[in-house]
Design an enzyme around this catalytic site. Structure first.
Site, PDB file in Angstrom:
ATOM      1  N   SER A  92      31.110   2.906  14.273  1.00  0.00           N
ATOM      2  CA  SER A  92      31.019   3.379  12.900  1.00  0.00           C
ATOM      3  C   SER A  92      32.063   2.722  11.994  1.00  0.00           C
ATOM      4  O   SER A  92      32.052   1.519  11.793  1.00  0.00           O
ATOM      5  CB  SER A  92      31.138   4.903  12.886  1.00  0.00           C
ATOM      6  OG  SER A  92      30.837   5.436  11.629  1.00  0.00           O
ATOM      7  N   ASP A  96      29.607   2.060   5.570  1.00  0.00           N
ATOM      8  CA  ASP A  96      30.510   1.789   6.685  1.00  0.00           C
ATOM      9  C   ASP A  96      29.817   0.828   7.645  1.00  0.00           C
ATOM     10  O   ASP A  96      28.716   0.344   7.377  1.00  0.00           O
ATOM     11  CB  ASP A  96      30.948   3.080   7.375  1.00  0.00           C
ATOM     12  CG  ASP A  96      29.813   3.793   8.087  1.00  0.00           C
ATOM     13  OD1 ASP A  96      28.641   3.548   7.736  1.00  0.00           O
ATOM     14  OD2 ASP A  96      30.074   4.613   8.985  1.00  0.00           O
ATOM     15  N   ASP A 111      28.190   0.887  10.433  1.00  0.00           N
ATOM     16  CA  ASP A 111      26.839   1.089  10.963  1.00  0.00           C
ATOM     17  C   ASP A 111      25.907   1.706   9.934  1.00  0.00           C
ATOM     18  O   ASP A 111      24.770   2.055  10.251  1.00  0.00           O
ATOM     19  CB  ASP A 111      26.859   1.917  12.242  1.00  0.00           C
ATOM     20  CG  ASP A 111      27.266   3.364  12.019  1.00  0.00           C
ATOM     21  OD1 ASP A 111      27.961   3.648  11.025  1.00  0.00           O
ATOM     22  OD2 ASP A 111      26.892   4.225  12.851  1.00  0.00           O
ATOM     23  N   ASP A 126      25.663   4.554   8.360  1.00  0.00           N
ATOM     24  CA  ASP A 126      25.172   5.934   8.358  1.00  0.00           C
ATOM     25  C   ASP A 126      25.900   6.793   7.332  1.00  0.00           C
ATOM     26  O   ASP A 126      25.616   7.986   7.209  1.00  0.00           O
ATOM     27  CB  ASP A 126      25.253   6.564   9.751  1.00  0.00           C
ATOM     28  CG  ASP A 126      26.678   6.739  10.264  1.00  0.00           C
ATOM     29  OD1 ASP A 126      27.616   6.214   9.638  1.00  0.00           O
ATOM     30  OD2 ASP A 126      26.851   7.386  11.318  1.00  0.00           O
TER      31      ASP A 126
END
Length: 438
Positions: free
Chosen positions: A95, A231, A233, A235
């Protein structure tokens, strides 16, 4: 060989804490516990991603499961594919963490994160010897995995477009680097892009939702209407208004909740948040007749509450926002689209909408390093100090002490009517935690 799930999957320094051997064992356990004949697996842009993908795929296929390699994709794209195909899935990502870290987070068939019970079963099976599977699974590659995800994002606007809107996207040199510009340009926005040249080591490095300073400057310098910072990834997302001011997840949820309430799309006039959401959000929602339900930190707990109540919107201050009618997990691109759609339809600047939606109480968050984060609150001195601060603040402020789910720290959070009060109270509580931990 041991493994412990944190707030959002398994994380550690790739190659030392999160080794290929450990991830292979995790893959074996996942094939057994999740009972999927086929697993979908994606990753972000970290250098260690291919290594850990190979390890996870080895464990899964060794247990007879087939693996579909989705390549570099946002985490919500993996969740969406899991939901559409009703297959278990995994995302290799840490993340917002630096590139040295990596992690694995799983989705059960249907695109939902694993329950605590399932994670405990996986932990128990790590390293356990089992008989070889009757067959070895197959590995296949799906190079166009993002196509269906992009269509799903565009469809969420029900034909509406963002023509005339100028947006700057900070892709954090991560999984959104190719997808986000394509999506926003495809619905008519004028798009400038920064930090979209991943090299395996620059993910989240001085950019993205944890470091939005470049985005703030870029929005002002270019005269854009809004900026979006993802960010690694993708999400989560934070926004920047035309004046360069940061608009956090609480404000994003407030804007969207009010918009959905006005459009009669906010089920039961209820929004779900975590304990970290600012008191100002709760006060603003109460003033508009919107109920607030609170959960522990973690977007999977937000989703559990949303599904239990049948509600449509929830999220976290960090920018994880879930539109339950549209997705099964936090989705930075979807949130950005919904936000910009609300701004575009209103005909008003983002900064004006954010200021009107809620007034943020001064909030201080301190991380206190401890040896045992699970036992930090056992001491009476800590609890006495918390009680004293709460008495002083009354209903004008809030205190929260919470052990991190991923780091050896205790998070001390204080909200108060003034910044000075919040700073002083947070320092007092941090000192109490440090004393108890020494």
């Amino acid at each position: 060989m041991t493994l412990k799930f944190g707030t959002d999957g398994v994380r550690g320094v790739a190659g030392t804490e999160l080794t290929a051997e450990l991830v292979t064992a995790l893959g074996r356990a996942a094939a057994h516990v999740l009972e999927g004949g086929t697993f979908l697996v994606g990753r972000d842009t970290r250098r260690s991603g291919p290594m850990l993908f190979a390890a996870l795929a080895a464990g899964l296929t060794a247990e007879g499961a087939d693996v579909v390699d989705l390549g570099v994709v946002p985490t919500p794209a993996v969740a969406a594919a899991s939901a559409e195909r009703n297959l278990p899935a995994a995302m290799i990502s840490a993340s917002h963490n630096p590139y040295e870290d990596n992690g694995v987070k799983f989705f059960a068939a249907g695109g939902r994160k694993l329950s605590d019970t399932i994670e405990e079963q996986l932990e128990a099976l790590i390293g356990e010897s089992r008989e070889s599977a009757e067959r070895v699974g197959r590995l296949s590659v799906e190079p166009e995995a993002t196509t269906a995800y992009e269509r799903r994002l565009v469809a969420s606007l029900q034909g509406r477009r963002l023509d005339g809107m100028h947006v700057v996207l900070d892709c954090a040199n991560g999984a959104a680097s190719d997808v986000a510009p394509d999506v926003f340009r495809g619905i008519g926005a004028r798009v400038d892009v920064i930090h979209a040249e991943p090299d395996g080591t620059n993910i989240n490095a001085g950019c993205g939702s944890t470091h939005p300073e470049d985005l703030q400057r870029a929005v002002v310098d270019s005269g854009a209407h809004v900026g979006l910072a993802f960010d690694g990834d993708a999400d989560r997302v934070l926004a920047v208004d035309s004046g360069g001011a940061l608009v956090d997840g609480d404000h994003l949820m407030a804007i969207c909740a009010i918009d959905m309430h006005q459009e009669h799309r906010l089920t039961d006039a209820t929004v779900v948040v975590t304990v970290m959401t600012n008191l100002g959000f709760r006060l603003a929602m109460a003033a508009r007749g919107i109920d607030v339900v609170e959960t522990q930190v973690g977007d999977r707990y937000v989703l559990e509450a949303l599904e239990a109540g049948g509600w449509s919107l929830g999220g976290e201050q960090s920018g994880h926002v879930i539109f339950r009618d549209l997705a099964t997990t936090g989705d930075g691109l979807l949130t950005g689209l919904q936000l910009l759609d609300a701004v575009h339809r209103s005909g008003r600047p983002l900064g004006e909408l954010a200021a009107e939606a809620m007034t943020r109480l001064p909030q201080v968050l301190l991380n206190v390093r401890v040896a045992d984060r699970a036992a930090f609150g056992d001491g009476a001195a800590v609890q006495d100090e918390v009680a004293a601060v709460e008495r002083e603040l009354g209903d004008r402020g809030r205190v929260l002490l919470r052990p991190s789910g991923t780091e050896p720290v205790v998070r001390v959070m204080v909200e108060a009517p003034s910044q000075d009060q919040a700073d002083a109270a947070a320092r007092r509580l941090a000192a109490a935690v440090e004393a108890a931990a020494s």
